[in-house]
Design an enzyme around this catalytic site. Structure first.
Site, PDB file in Angstrom:
ATOM      1  N   LYS A  16      80.222   5.438  20.744  1.00 23.55           N
ATOM      2  CA  LYS A  16      80.483   4.526  21.539  1.00 23.55           C
ATOM      3  C   LYS A  16      81.655   3.824  21.092  1.00 23.55           C
ATOM      4  CE  LYS A  16      76.529   2.053  21.346  1.00 23.55           C
ATOM      5  NZ  LYS A  16      75.180   3.291  20.542  1.00 23.55           N
ATOM      6  N   GLN A 224      73.445  -0.305  19.395  1.00 27.58           N
ATOM      7  CA  GLN A 224      72.171   0.611  18.900  1.00 27.58           C
ATOM      8  C   GLN A 224      72.355   1.639  20.517  1.00 27.58           C
ATOM      9  OE1 GLN A 224      71.860  -3.036  17.950  1.00 27.58           O
ATOM     10  NE2 GLN A 224      72.451  -2.137  16.013  1.00 27.58           N
TER      11      GLN A 224
HETATM   12  P1  IMP Z   1      66.879  -3.433  12.660  1.00 31.80           P
HETATM   13  O1  IMP Z   1      68.153  -3.381  14.064  1.00 31.80           O
HETATM   14  O2  IMP Z   1      67.928  -3.222  11.888  1.00 31.80           O
HETATM   15  O3  IMP Z   1      65.860  -4.741  12.330  1.00 31.80           O
HETATM   16  O4  IMP Z   1      65.883  -1.439  12.813  1.00 31.80           O
HETATM   17  C1  IMP Z   1      65.632  -1.231  13.030  1.00 31.80           C
HETATM   18  C2  IMP Z   1      65.629   0.135  13.977  1.00 31.80           C
HETATM   19  O5  IMP Z   1      67.111   0.304  14.862  1.00 31.80           O
HETATM   20  C3  IMP Z   1      65.672   1.278  12.812  1.00 31.80           C
HETATM   21  O6  IMP Z   1      65.135   2.194  13.413  1.00 31.80           O
HETATM   22  C4  IMP Z   1      67.290   1.393  12.603  1.00 31.80           C
HETATM   23  O7  IMP Z   1      67.548   2.291  11.907  1.00 31.80           O
HETATM   24  C5  IMP Z   1      67.453   1.098  13.977  1.00 31.80           C
HETATM   25  N1  IMP Z   1      69.425   0.883  14.370  1.00 31.80           N
HETATM   26  C6  IMP Z   1      69.297  -0.223  13.774  1.00 31.80           C
HETATM   27  N2  IMP Z   1      71.262  -0.572  14.468  1.00 31.80           N
HETATM   28  C7  IMP Z   1      71.665   0.971  14.862  1.00 31.80           C
HETATM   29  C8  IMP Z   1      72.268   1.572  14.934  1.00 31.80           C
HETATM   30  O8  IMP Z   1      73.771   0.501  15.106  1.00 31.80           O
HETATM   31  N3  IMP Z   1      71.865   2.783  15.003  1.00 31.80           N
HETATM   32  C9  IMP Z   1      71.418   3.744  14.221  1.00 31.80           C
HETATM   33  N4  IMP Z   1      70.165   3.718  14.740  1.00 31.80           N
HETATM   34  C10 IMP Z   1      70.839   1.669  14.790  1.00 31.80           C
END
Ligand code: IMP
Length: 438
Positions: A16, A224
């Site tokens: 993105k 994300q």
């Molecule tokens: P959190 O956002 O750190 O709580 O992570 C939750 C889930 O989202 C995990 O599987 C992370 O690897 C994934 N995740 C969070 N941010 C990203 C991103 O920017 N790209 C890909 N995966 C993400």
């Protein structure tokens, strides 16, 4: 002028950042609406690589304004670090970055709980980025969160931090076996940030409303991806915010009537970081080739990304949830050397093919992807700038994706640099949004 949302149509990391960077010149403001410094957008400009976590990649375009909306969770230290890095690269941030006074602050205890919770989950861990994102959103929903605005009311901030720390210390002692934290120390370090932050903080909903009423345009930059959305993703293996297009409204305070369209971004294959189901995942040399050629390592954590075939069930679902108007396919060049490429067109579950994306993780864990096989094009696509010049097999692959998703493809990315892009200028959506009269 049109206001457009850019969303990830898979599990994040769809590229993105590059696409936002590419279309930013058509907009006046770029706004982030959710997530925090868990996101990592890598943008390459003239061979120089920039990794942005919090600040929209629009900052790399002189004169464009950047908003961090109320839906974002802000680590003030990570924010300052990023500003410093940008300044050291000669990028002006003066009067260009606006942070919502309603955004919630990530506190040290959020980071500690994030790590401790992952440990407690053991084999069931989500594989978070350990940035404290989830626990910060938990406090927001529990109505005990601390917001950016609180930084400017020291007594109030101290009282809120004290109440939170008292509660968290009980968790640390009885559940996580962690040492206690000191509320006053935390308040002191956060209040020390207030002055540096003050220049950036404003009511960004008011600010964006003014932008719209002046006829200027906004690009909403999702972090994300759809399958990581807390409501629509592969729950519980998700992030804690609404990464989908709807989040652009709640996360900035801009009403839905002001949003003119949605661009969905998908890689020409699929990746995911962290735990959770992934039906088209490859555990073979092809998967490893995609990982290496696509440099599929997280830009926030450096973790290797799991790789697999393009999953049309996932992207069709994302298109429905976000009401995607047009698709951007990124990293087509990563598939250049493959003899054969597969596309997942459906999921077989206990002998029948499902017609909807499953809600239950246990079902998704068990499904078998139904795949079509397509011949590879075995040609370097990175120097191709016109769709018609792509090898026939690559065009057929893209046309099949477009047909399966039911959406036109308007941009194809064939490398990290701005020049490595094919823009289908005839795309009706691009013409509608980006023509001078729109
Ligand atoms: P959190 O956002 O750190 O709580 O992570 C939750 C889930 O989202 C995990 O599987 C992370 O690897 C994934 N995740 C969070 N941010 C990203 C991103 O920017 N790209 C890909 N995966 C993400």
């Amino acid at each position: 002028m049109s206001n457009i949302v850019i969303v990830g149509s898979q599990w994040g990391d769809e590229g993105k950042g590059k696409i936002v960077d590419l279309v930013t010149e058509r907009f006046d403001v770029v706004a982030r609406y959710q997530g925090g410094h868990n996101a990592g957008h890598t943008v390459s400009i003239q061979g120089k690589k920039y990794i942005l976590h919090l600040i929209p990649s629009g900052i790399l375009h002189p004169g464009k304004l950047c908003v961090i909306g109320n839906g974002v969770v802000l680590d003030p230290f990570a924010f300052q670090e990023e500003l410093k890095t940008l300044q050291n690269s000669g990028i002006s941030i003066q009067n260009r970055v606006f942070v919502s006074n309603r955004a919630h602050l990530i506190m040290p205890y959020h980071r500690a709980i994030d790590a401790a919770e992952e440990q407690r989950r053991g084999a069931e861990k989500i594989g978070t980025t350990a940035r404290g994102i989830g626990p910060c959103y938990e406090d927001k929903m529990a109505r005990r969160g601390i917001r950016v605005a609180d930084l400017f009311f020291p007594d109030l901030l101290r009282a809120k931090v004290r109440a939170n720390v008292e509660f968290k210390n009980r968790l640390f002692k009885h559940i996580y076996q962690l040492p206690p934290m000191d509320a006053d120390e935390i308040s002191d370090t956060y209040l020390a940030q207030a002055q540096a932050l003050a220049a950036f903080v404003t009511d960004t909903a008011e600010f964006l409303s003014r932008i719209i009423h002046e006829g200027r345009s906004i690009l909403f930059e999702g972090a994300q991806g759809t399958l990581l959305d807390v409501d629509h993703g592969t729950y519980p293996f998700v992030t804690s915010s609404n990464a989908t297009a709807g989040g652009a409204c709640t996360g900035t305070g801009v009403g839905p009537r002001h949003i003119d369209g949605v661009i969905g971004i998908a890689k020409a294959y699929t990746t995911r970081v962290g735990g959770g189901p992934f039906p088209t995942e490859l555990h073979d040399p092809v998967g490893r080739h995609i990982q290496q050629k696509g440099t599929e390592f997280g830009s926030s954590t450096g973790r290797p990304r799991r790789c697999g075939w393009f999953d049309a069930v996932v992207v069709r679902y994302a298109t429905l949830i976000n009401q995607v108007d047009t698709l951007v396919i990124t990293k087509l060049d990563v598939l250049d050397e493959l003899d054969e490429i597969q596309i997942c067109v459906g999921y077989r579950y206990r002998g029948r093919v499902l017609d909807c994306f499953p809600t239950e993780i246990s079902v998704l864990d068990e499904v078998e992807p139904v795949c079509e096989k397509w011949p590879g094009w075995k040609t370097d696509t990175s120097r191709i700038h016109h769709y018609e010049e792509l090898p026939r097999q690559a065009r057929e692959y893209l046309d099949r994706i477009s047909q399966l998703i039911g959406t036109d493809i308007s941009i194809i990315s064939t490398g990290p640099n701005r020049a490595e892009t094919i823009v289908l200028e005839q795309s009706p959506r691009l013409q509608q949004w980006f023509s001078p009269q729109s």
